[in-house]
Design a protein around this motif. Structure first.
Motif, PDB file in Angstrom:
ATOM      1  N   ILE A  54       0.835  -1.206   0.000  1.00  0.00           N
ATOM      2  CA  ILE A  54       0.000   0.000   0.000  1.00  0.00           C
ATOM      3  C   ILE A  54       0.869   1.256   0.000  1.00  0.00           C
ATOM      4  O   ILE A  54       0.614   2.208  -0.745  1.00  0.00           O
ATOM      5  CB  ILE A  54      -0.956   0.017   1.205  1.00  0.00           C
ATOM      6  N   ARG A  55       1.918   1.250   0.830  1.00  0.00           N
ATOM      7  CA  ARG A  55       2.812   2.413   0.892  1.00  0.00           C
ATOM      8  C   ARG A  55       3.438   2.692  -0.468  1.00  0.00           C
ATOM      9  O   ARG A  55       3.519   3.837  -0.909  1.00  0.00           O
ATOM     10  CB  ARG A  55       3.898   2.205   1.951  1.00  0.00           C
ATOM     11  N   GLU A  56       3.901   1.634  -1.137  1.00  0.00           N
ATOM     12  CA  GLU A  56       4.512   1.805  -2.462  1.00  0.00           C
ATOM     13  C   GLU A  56       3.487   2.272  -3.482  1.00  0.00           C
ATOM     14  O   GLU A  56       3.779   3.110  -4.343  1.00  0.00           O
ATOM     15  CB  GLU A  56       5.148   0.484  -2.917  1.00  0.00           C
ATOM     16  N   ALA A  57       2.256   1.740  -3.396  1.00  0.00           N
ATOM     17  CA  ALA A  57       1.192   2.133  -4.320  1.00  0.00           C
ATOM     18  C   ALA A  57       0.849   3.614  -4.150  1.00  0.00           C
ATOM     19  O   ALA A  57       0.649   4.337  -5.133  1.00  0.00           O
ATOM     20  CB  ALA A  57      -0.047   1.275  -4.090  1.00  0.00           C
ATOM     21  N   SER A  63       3.356  10.254  -7.317  1.00  0.00           N
ATOM     22  CA  SER A  63       4.218  10.650  -8.438  1.00  0.00           C
ATOM     23  C   SER A  63       3.407  10.995  -9.681  1.00  0.00           C
ATOM     24  O   SER A  63       3.866  11.736 -10.539  1.00  0.00           O
ATOM     25  CB  SER A  63       5.218   9.533  -8.763  1.00  0.00           C
ATOM     26  N   ARG A  64       2.191  10.457  -9.759  1.00  0.00           N
ATOM     27  CA  ARG A  64       1.293  10.754 -10.892  1.00  0.00           C
ATOM     28  C   ARG A  64       0.384  11.943 -10.589  1.00  0.00           C
ATOM     29  O   ARG A  64      -0.495  12.281 -11.369  1.00  0.00           O
ATOM     30  CB  ARG A  64       0.416   9.536 -11.204  1.00  0.00           C
ATOM     31  N   HIS A  65       0.575  12.554  -9.425  1.00  0.00           N
ATOM     32  CA  HIS A  65      -0.211  13.717  -8.995  1.00  0.00           C
ATOM     33  C   HIS A  65      -1.692  13.378  -8.851  1.00  0.00           C
ATOM     34  O   HIS A  65      -2.563  14.200  -9.138  1.00  0.00           O
ATOM     35  CB  HIS A  65      -0.023  14.888  -9.966  1.00  0.00           C
ATOM     36  N   ILE A  66      -1.953  12.145  -8.405  1.00  0.00           N
ATOM     37  CA  ILE A  66      -3.331  11.709  -8.176  1.00  0.00           C
ATOM     38  C   ILE A  66      -3.675  11.844  -6.704  1.00  0.00           C
ATOM     39  O   ILE A  66      -4.805  12.163  -6.348  1.00  0.00           O
ATOM     40  CB  ILE A  66      -3.522  10.259  -8.666  1.00  0.00           C
ATOM     41  N   VAL A  67      -2.696  11.611  -5.838  1.00  0.00           N
ATOM     42  CA  VAL A  67      -2.904  11.808  -4.403  1.00  0.00           C
ATOM     43  C   VAL A  67      -1.817  12.725  -3.857  1.00  0.00           C
ATOM     44  O   VAL A  67      -0.773  12.932  -4.491  1.00  0.00           O
ATOM     45  CB  VAL A  67      -2.901  10.477  -3.617  1.00  0.00           C
ATOM     46  N   GLU A  68      -2.085  13.258  -2.683  1.00  0.00           N
ATOM     47  CA  GLU A  68      -1.127  14.137  -2.006  1.00  0.00           C
ATOM     48  C   GLU A  68      -0.891  13.590  -0.602  1.00  0.00           C
ATOM     49  O   GLU A  68      -1.841  13.359   0.144  1.00  0.00           O
ATOM     50  CB  GLU A  68      -1.701  15.549  -1.932  1.00  0.00           C
ATOM     51  N   ILE A  69       0.373  13.332  -0.277  1.00  0.00           N
ATOM     52  CA  ILE A  69       0.720  12.803   1.044  1.00  0.00           C
ATOM     53  C   ILE A  69       1.019  13.967   1.974  1.00  0.00           C
ATOM     54  O   ILE A  69       1.932  14.761   1.725  1.00  0.00           O
ATOM     55  CB  ILE A  69       1.948  11.871   0.961  1.00  0.00           C
ATOM     56  N   ARG A  70       0.244  14.088   3.047  1.00  0.00           N
ATOM     57  CA  ARG A  70       0.452  15.153   4.020  1.00  0.00           C
ATOM     58  C   ARG A  70       0.986  14.520   5.296  1.00  0.00           C
ATOM     59  O   ARG A  70       0.241  13.840   6.020  1.00  0.00           O
ATOM     60  CB  ARG A  70      -0.866  15.892   4.292  1.00  0.00           C
ATOM     61  N   ARG A  71       2.253  14.727   5.533  1.00  0.00           N
ATOM     62  CA  ARG A  71       2.919  14.099   6.674  1.00  0.00           C
ATOM     63  C   ARG A  71       2.204  14.410   7.986  1.00  0.00           C
ATOM     64  O   ARG A  71       1.950  15.569   8.314  1.00  0.00           O
ATOM     65  CB  ARG A  71       4.379  14.561   6.763  1.00  0.00           C
ATOM     66  N   GLY A  72       1.884  13.362   8.718  1.00  0.00           N
ATOM     67  CA  GLY A  72       1.223  13.524   9.996  1.00  0.00           C
ATOM     68  C   GLY A  72      -0.288  13.658   9.908  1.00  0.00           C
ATOM     69  O   GLY A  72      -0.976  13.687  10.939  1.00  0.00           O
ATOM     70  N   TYR A  73      -0.803  13.747   8.691  1.00  0.00           N
ATOM     71  CA  TYR A  73      -2.254  13.913   8.526  1.00  0.00           C
ATOM     72  C   TYR A  73      -2.878  12.777   7.715  1.00  0.00           C
ATOM     73  O   TYR A  73      -4.020  12.397   7.954  1.00  0.00           O
ATOM     74  CB  TYR A  73      -2.564  15.250   7.839  1.00  0.00           C
ATOM     75  N   GLY A  74      -2.146  12.266   6.712  1.00  0.00           N
ATOM     76  CA  GLY A  74      -2.691  11.190   5.903  1.00  0.00           C
ATOM     77  C   GLY A  74      -2.528  11.456   4.416  1.00  0.00           C
ATOM     78  O   GLY A  74      -1.764  12.338   4.011  1.00  0.00           O
ATOM     79  N   THR A  75      -3.260  10.696   3.618  1.00  0.00           N
ATOM     80  CA  THR A  75      -3.183  10.808   2.161  1.00  0.00           C
ATOM     81  C   THR A  75      -4.523  11.317   1.631  1.00  0.00           C
ATOM     82  O   THR A  75      -5.584  10.804   1.996  1.00  0.00           O
ATOM     83  CB  THR A  75      -2.863   9.447   1.518  1.00  0.00           C
ATOM     84  N   TYR A  76      -4.449  12.315   0.752  1.00  0.00           N
ATOM     85  CA  TYR A  76      -5.655  12.953   0.229  1.00  0.00           C
ATOM     86  C   TYR A  76      -5.658  12.905  -1.299  1.00  0.00           C
ATOM     87  O   TYR A  76      -4.602  12.941  -1.936  1.00  0.00           O
ATOM     88  CB  TYR A  76      -5.733  14.411   0.681  1.00  0.00           C
ATOM     89  N   ILE A  77      -6.861  12.856  -1.868  1.00  0.00           N
ATOM     90  CA  ILE A  77      -6.978  12.936  -3.322  1.00  0.00           C
ATOM     91  C   ILE A  77      -6.603  14.353  -3.747  1.00  0.00           C
ATOM     92  O   ILE A  77      -7.028  15.328  -3.120  1.00  0.00           O
ATOM     93  CB  ILE A  77      -8.424  12.626  -3.785  1.00  0.00           C
ATOM     94  N   ALA A  78      -5.803  14.481  -4.782  1.00  0.00           N
ATOM     95  CA  ALA A  78      -5.394  15.798  -5.271  1.00  0.00           C
ATOM     96  C   ALA A  78      -6.615  16.595  -5.714  1.00  0.00           C
ATOM     97  O   ALA A  78      -7.606  16.021  -6.166  1.00  0.00           O
ATOM     98  CB  ALA A  78      -4.410  15.647  -6.430  1.00  0.00           C
ATOM     99  N   GLU A  79      -6.537  17.906  -5.565  1.00  0.00           N
ATOM    100  CA  GLU A  79      -7.651  18.762  -5.980  1.00  0.00           C
ATOM    101  C   GLU A  79      -7.903  18.643  -7.480  1.00  0.00           C
ATOM    102  O   GLU A  79      -9.040  18.726  -7.936  1.00  0.00           O
ATOM    103  CB  GLU A  79      -7.371  20.225  -5.606  1.00  0.00           C
ATOM    104  N   LYS A  80      -6.820  18.466  -8.245  1.00  0.00           N
ATOM    105  CA  LYS A  80      -6.937  18.268  -9.696  1.00  0.00           C
ATOM    106  C   LYS A  80      -6.159  17.006 -10.059  1.00  0.00           C
ATOM    107  O   LYS A  80      -5.022  17.081 -10.527  1.00  0.00           O
ATOM    108  CB  LYS A  80      -6.382  19.484 -10.453  1.00  0.00           C
ATOM    109  N   PRO A  81      -6.756  15.839  -9.820  1.00  0.00           N
ATOM    110  CA  PRO A  81      -6.030  14.575 -10.013  1.00  0.00           C
ATOM    111  C   PRO A  81      -5.424  14.433 -11.409  1.00  0.00           C
ATOM    112  O   PRO A  81      -6.081  14.675 -12.423  1.00  0.00           O
ATOM    113  CB  PRO A  81      -7.125  13.515  -9.795  1.00  0.00           C
ATOM    114  N   GLY A  82      -4.150  14.068 -11.418  1.00  0.00           N
ATOM    115  CA  GLY A  82      -3.462  13.818 -12.680  1.00  0.00           C
ATOM    116  C   GLY A  82      -2.946  15.050 -13.372  1.00  0.00           C
ATOM    117  O   GLY A  82      -2.253  14.956 -14.387  1.00  0.00           O
ATOM    118  N   ARG A  83      -3.253  16.234 -12.844  1.00  0.00           N
ATOM    119  CA  ARG A  83      -2.817  17.465 -13.487  1.00  0.00           C
ATOM    120  C   ARG A  83      -1.698  18.118 -12.687  1.00  0.00           C
ATOM    121  O   ARG A  83      -1.716  18.140 -11.465  1.00  0.00           O
ATOM    122  CB  ARG A  83      -3.983  18.447 -13.622  1.00  0.00           C
TER     123      ARG A  83
END
Length: 236
Positions: A54-57, A63-83
């Motif tokens: 999961i971590r690698e995924a 790297s594809r700008h689909i999600v954003e990793i926020r240290r200490g908060y979690g992983t979020y879907i990018a506001e503009k996925p893929g862009r």
């Protein structure tokens, strides 16, 4: 003659496969822009893989700008996925004068037709957005504030009104020209900018496709003329 075997394509790793599965759920709308993904343990249990996978995924999706990793908060879907902000690498082109000229040349090829589409397809809500963006630009000009962002917003509102998803994604990239032009020229084109924008609003409001295309062409021609004059003067 001995036939040469083609090399086999490498199979996707488990992490890549998992990233693809996660992306499918995002595309399907299970998670919306800005929404937080479940934690590693929950995702691992749901997808029946290890937490390391999961971590690698997640790293792959980041790297594809689909999600954003926020240290200490979690992983979020990018506001503009893929862009990404600069997918064409325009920031790394050193000759900004030629870049600005080339981008205006590209805009001349496509934006008059985008304006025509907007005139045909604009909704009442879309028209409000265009008028508001135009007014915001004029307000900033009158107050002596920078109007570059408002100019970009105006053209993006027209792109959205065209009801073409591809156009709406491409236009923000192309409108790097507006910022580059403003940085190069530095002189506010208040009167001509206001006039040409008002002509565009009038044509789009009247659902006049030919008039909108013509107004956009004239608007870009004026800016191109100013840009060319500036380039010639600065090269002397």
């Amino acid at each position: 003659m001995k036939r040469v075997k083609e090399p086999r394509r490498n199979k996707k790793t488990l992490a890549e496969q998992t990233a693809d599965r996660l992306m499918e759920t995002i595309i399907a709308g299970e998670y919306g822009a800005g929404e937080q993904l479940p934690n590693e343990f929950q995702l691992a249990e749901r997808l029946d893989v290890g937490r390391g996978t999961i971590r690698e995924a997640i790293k792959i999706l980041a790297s594809r700008h689909i999600v954003e990793i926020r240290r200490g908060y979690g992983t979020y879907i990018a506001e503009k996925p893929g862009r990404v902000d600069d997918p064409l690498g325009l920031a790394f082109i050193n000759n900004k004068k030629k870049l600005a000229a080339d981008l205006y040349e590209l805009r001349m090829l496509i934006e008059p037709q985008i304006a025509a589409l907007a005139a045909r397809r604009v909704t009442a809500a879309g028209l409000v957005d265009i008028r508001n963006a135009c007014q915001a630009l004029e307000d900033n000009m009158a107050a002596g504030r920078s109007w570059t962002e408002e100019d970009v917003a105006f053209h993006e509102a027209i792109a959205r009104a065209s009801d073409n998803q591809v156009v709406s994604n491409i236009i923000p990239i192309i409108h790097s020209a507006v910022k580059i032009f403003a940085e190069l020229y530095g002189k506010p084109l208040s009167r001509t900018t206001i006039e040409s924008h008002r002509e565009l609003v009038t044509a789009i409001s009247a659902h006049d496709a030919e008039g909108a295309a013509r107004a956009m062409t004239e608007h870009l021609q004026r800016n191109t003329m100013y840009l060319n004059e500036f380039i010639q003067q600065s090269d002397v």
